[in-house]
Design a protein around this motif. Sequence first.
Motif, PDB file in Angstrom:
ATOM      1  N   ALA A 264       0.833  -1.210   0.000  1.00  0.00           N
ATOM      2  CA  ALA A 264       0.000   0.000   0.000  1.00  0.00           C
ATOM      3  C   ALA A 264       0.864   1.255   0.000  1.00  0.00           C
ATOM      4  O   ALA A 264       0.561   2.234  -0.691  1.00  0.00           O
ATOM      5  CB  ALA A 264      -0.927  -0.021   1.216  1.00  0.00           C
ATOM      6  N   ARG A 265       1.947   1.246   0.742  1.00  0.00           N
ATOM      7  CA  ARG A 265       2.826   2.420   0.775  1.00  0.00           C
ATOM      8  C   ARG A 265       3.533   2.612  -0.560  1.00  0.00           C
ATOM      9  O   ARG A 265       3.760   3.739  -0.993  1.00  0.00           O
ATOM     10  CB  ARG A 265       3.853   2.264   1.898  1.00  0.00           C
ATOM     11  N   ALA A 266       3.883   1.507  -1.198  1.00  0.00           N
ATOM     12  CA  ALA A 266       4.526   1.617  -2.512  1.00  0.00           C
ATOM     13  C   ALA A 266       3.590   2.266  -3.521  1.00  0.00           C
ATOM     14  O   ALA A 266       4.026   3.009  -4.407  1.00  0.00           O
ATOM     15  CB  ALA A 266       4.954   0.231  -2.990  1.00  0.00           C
TER      16      ALA A 266
ATOM     17  N   SER B  53      17.801   7.696  -1.205  1.00  0.00           N
ATOM     18  CA  SER B  53      17.786   6.724  -2.295  1.00  0.00           C
ATOM     19  C   SER B  53      18.281   5.373  -1.797  1.00  0.00           C
ATOM     20  O   SER B  53      19.237   5.299  -1.018  1.00  0.00           O
ATOM     21  CB  SER B  53      18.678   7.213  -3.446  1.00  0.00           C
ATOM     22  N   HIS B  54      17.623   4.306  -2.240  1.00  0.00           N
ATOM     23  CA  HIS B  54      18.015   2.945  -1.854  1.00  0.00           C
ATOM     24  C   HIS B  54      18.223   2.100  -3.109  1.00  0.00           C
ATOM     25  O   HIS B  54      17.517   2.268  -4.103  1.00  0.00           O
ATOM     26  CB  HIS B  54      16.953   2.308  -0.961  1.00  0.00           C
ATOM     27  N   ARG B  55      19.167   1.193  -3.016  1.00  0.00           N
ATOM     28  CA  ARG B  55      19.500   0.325  -4.152  1.00  0.00           C
ATOM     29  C   ARG B  55      18.714  -0.978  -4.044  1.00  0.00           C
ATOM     30  O   ARG B  55      18.775  -1.663  -3.022  1.00  0.00           O
ATOM     31  CB  ARG B  55      21.005   0.044  -4.169  1.00  0.00           C
ATOM     32  N   VAL B  56      17.987  -1.283  -5.078  1.00  0.00           N
ATOM     33  CA  VAL B  56      17.135  -2.476  -5.119  1.00  0.00           C
ATOM     34  C   VAL B  56      17.680  -3.448  -6.147  1.00  0.00           C
ATOM     35  O   VAL B  56      17.950  -3.061  -7.290  1.00  0.00           O
ATOM     36  CB  VAL B  56      15.674  -2.106  -5.465  1.00  0.00           C
ATOM     37  N   GLU B  57      17.852  -4.699  -5.748  1.00  0.00           N
ATOM     38  CA  GLU B  57      18.283  -5.755  -6.675  1.00  0.00           C
ATOM     39  C   GLU B  57      17.062  -6.558  -7.102  1.00  0.00           C
ATOM     40  O   GLU B  57      16.375  -7.133  -6.263  1.00  0.00           O
ATOM     41  CB  GLU B  57      19.292  -6.690  -6.005  1.00  0.00           C
ATOM     42  N   ILE B  58      16.795  -6.603  -8.390  1.00  0.00           N
ATOM     43  CA  ILE B  58      15.691  -7.402  -8.921  1.00  0.00           C
ATOM     44  C   ILE B  58      16.296  -8.602  -9.640  1.00  0.00           C
ATOM     45  O   ILE B  58      17.013  -8.454 -10.624  1.00  0.00           O
ATOM     46  CB  ILE B  58      14.816  -6.590  -9.892  1.00  0.00           C
ATOM     47  N   ARG B  59      16.015  -9.773  -9.107  1.00  0.00           N
ATOM     48  CA  ARG B  59      16.540 -10.990  -9.740  1.00  0.00           C
ATOM     49  C   ARG B  59      15.438 -11.945 -10.155  1.00  0.00           C
ATOM     50  O   ARG B  59      15.698 -12.922 -10.857  1.00  0.00           O
ATOM     51  CB  ARG B  59      17.528 -11.686  -8.807  1.00  0.00           C
TER      52      ARG B  59
ATOM     53  N   ILE C 112      11.159  -2.252  -2.965  1.00  0.00           N
ATOM     54  CA  ILE C 112      11.065  -3.384  -3.894  1.00  0.00           C
ATOM     55  C   ILE C 112       9.707  -3.394  -4.570  1.00  0.00           C
ATOM     56  O   ILE C 112       9.604  -3.569  -5.795  1.00  0.00           O
ATOM     57  CB  ILE C 112      11.320  -4.711  -3.153  1.00  0.00           C
ATOM     58  N   GLU C 113       8.652  -3.182  -3.770  1.00  0.00           N
ATOM     59  CA  GLU C 113       7.303  -3.197  -4.343  1.00  0.00           C
ATOM     60  C   GLU C 113       7.133  -2.078  -5.364  1.00  0.00           C
ATOM     61  O   GLU C 113       6.491  -2.251  -6.398  1.00  0.00           O
ATOM     62  CB  GLU C 113       6.264  -3.061  -3.228  1.00  0.00           C
TER      63      GLU C 113
END
Length: 988
Positions: free
Chosen positions: A104-106, A135-141, A166-167
């Motif tokens: 919901a926050r995303a 800023s945050h680094r997100v890894e999408i695998r 991530i969301e």
Amino acid sequence: MLDLTNKPYRRFFETSLRPDAVLKPGVMIDDVEPGAEPSFDVDTRFRYPRSYLAYNRHPYPGKTQAMSMTESNRAAKAGRRSNTRSKPMGWNTTDADEIARRVARAKKEHFDIKPADGSDACFSDWFARGESGTSHRVEIRCLKKAINSCTCKDFGVNRLGTCKHIEAVLIKLGKSMRGNPAPRNFRVELYLDRRDMNVKVNFPDRMRRNTRTRSVVACFLDEAGNLRGDPLQSMAALNDRLASETAHVRRRLRTSPHLLTWLAQRQRAADQRAARRRFEHDLKRGNASLDLVKLPLFPYQQEGMMHLAFTGRALLADEMGLGKTVQAIAASELLNRLHAVKKVLVISPASLKSEWLEQIVKFSDRDALIIQGARKHRHKLYRQSAFFYLANYEQILYDGDFINNELKPDLVILDEAQRIKNWQTKTAASIKLLHSRYAFVLTGTPLENRIDEIYSITQFLDPSLFGPLFRFNREFHELDKRGSAVGYKNLDQLHERLRSVMLRRRKEDVEGELPERSINNYFVSMSDEQQEQYGDHEATVARLAHLGRRRPLKKTERERLMRALSCMRMACDTPYILDQESRVSPKLDELGKLLEELFSEPQCKIIIFSEWERMLTLLAERLSKSGTDYAWHTGSVTQKRRREEINRFKSDPLCRLFLATDSAATGLNLQVASVVVNLDLPWNPAKLEQRIARAWRKHQKRPVSVINLVSEHTIEHRMLDVLRHKTQLADEVVDGTGMITEMKISAGQGAFMQRLDELLAESVPQVSPVQRFMESVAADHADRLEYVEMHGNAILAVVDKHDGALASDMKQRLTAHYGETKPQLELLDHATFETLKRLAEAGVIQFTQQPAGRVFVAPSDTESQSRKKQRREALSRQHLAAAEERQRMSHLLADGGFVAEALAPMSDALNKVLVASAIAADIETDDPVSIGQISALQESYKLPAETTTATAILRHERDRCGEQEARSVLESVDEIIRVIKVALGQCV
């Protein structure tokens, strides 16, 4: 219904949905009987393109998947809330609830999402910048499993496998892929699964099992797909194996940076354990020494030094008086020798910075610098060369970013760390944003009232120790159906978890190195004058307590209740605290007898504590008349004078008494005293122990006697049981006594009233239902009632004019007080009732029952005006008291060198006295008082001409004031407040 035996439809849904998908709203595959063909209704949801269905499904396996692809119910269709309820109640949430919150926050918050490497490849790293600018680094695998990563703190501790960042990235990717071919991830990825903290491997969906990269990596996996054995050893072995493989094999395997960070943390912990073993081995062989400071340490202090230094981020929770300060100084020296630590930031209460400086000079040759003054000056001090930098908690609110960017301390020490026990405060939040490799937390009272204080303190050391607050609440609180805490559970597990970072020793553990202490409670009878004052406030408490059992108290009522409770405690000491005309105090009479006995021992020095400065003032008057010297330490005393008074008490043999409020209850070394007298008891047992620990601490050579003066048969007497209960909780969690693992607690309005009843006990006066009923009615409708009479089982209320709403409200209150047996209520307006009385006098009608008595009579105009004046005066006094507190805070800041920071509390103080003056003069005014209204007050009270100007500067220009101008404004406002208080003294 759509039959899935129809091959085109079957192929469509088999390729578009995973096997665990919900085929019909509320129906899962598991709900379908074996051998039966599931079917579902066709609706408009199938208008979405196949690619959207395929790649905007929720990416987490093993969860319920709904057919609807609308963003509004994505969390529900993803099965994130397997036992769906409309809204989680209180703390009683599930992991699915917490995931849904992050989804919901995303959706709600705005995120600026950009690829980290400049490409727009789906399976890569992304930067997600939130509304805060961080800023945050997100890894999408993977889009189908909860195996992605993020650098934010929430992801690192929540064990959910996701976070709002991530969301947000997944939502963006889902929108960008509508109508496009499905992306593929060709890399083998090694990552840390935060849900179970295992190292795992993600293989591409269509990767053949006999490929070289897969074969090499599979050798290091167990049957569950986790990395075998110790992660550090297994990763080292895997890297060695990959070194002998081709470049193509190595390129296809990617190790997550999050995993590398986690492995580095484990390696540091392993290195610290190995370093301790080597150090202890060198000690045995004589190649190392524990003589790191000028004076020898006790054995238990050497153990504490090593715990701090070799744990790295550690909690030292020794009882007060065991020398936590010197252990931290020694551990800092050890870290300097082992790891070249060069900058140590010590954060303590402002009053203890000088104490730290003394201890550093006494035990170490290191340079120490007290951080003080305005912000610019403080920044200059941070840039100077030193080993120890001594700051206070309030400064971190303003200096945190500068400390992280400029000072960059290697070690941060928090002294009296109970200051961050409340995780919701700005101070606690700013402290937890500090960066340092090593951190020491020093507190003798890590738990004072509630177990979440432990949670807040350990968050600074290691946020992953207890995880997020929702998980901590779930694991260690017993929750009712509404999600409210009704008890504690798993207290033994809580203590065991703490042991990884905490070292705790009690004084009885090292009793061979400390003298004995004895505690004696002296029960004192109250005087008639005390009992009268006590009874007045007790009656107020009783009335509000009865009202609180019927309905939640309003804010003003609760504040009045708390004030009355405090007044009851004050009356236990002396009426003088509330009424300066009375100087009666049986406690001080008893103390006088005790002092005669104690002074018979020439070397005996005594610390006398009271929560109330006026109690100490009354004592000081008596001492001055008898010619007895004493030292004085209260919150209103400047830092410089405090230090002078402490040194005089320590060094002057004629100064044998130290009179102090709780401002002296932490951090001070007063071992010259061997007696501690408590004129009153604090609510908190930790505060009581802190008082005692000023004398009963290391380097104390004589037995310490503790004397508590308690007014018998009062709230103070019954507070002894409250103190025992809180001590039991602290003993179980912090000391791990093992006696209990669960404990019931009380929370909320009902629990508060229950605890209040226990404190009042038998002293609560009995009030009849009709009295309670009339108290509640009169509180809201006194101006509309003329009088109320009881006629047998009927209540007759005469009002100025008939009002249906008033009648309805009174009937509801009757039901609340009487239940089903409530008396009959009749409301008559004044004219009608006068007519009935005339008819009765003429014999036309007759009242069957004579009134049993009037339970309410409206006050006369004179009485009403008198009551209004009394209320105004009382309210004015409240504002004046608040002003004194804020003015005292301003003086403390200014005297400590924080002149700019002193302007804000002084602005509050000025506004409070202006409001007080308006109330006393019965002038309607705003809060805060407007500039225009100040002009009217100037005429009424003959205020200084600069009142308006000073108010405007404090409200609108204080950020632009230089130090000299700020001091000038403070002096002007002090004079304005003095003039107003003198004027109000004539009428309040």
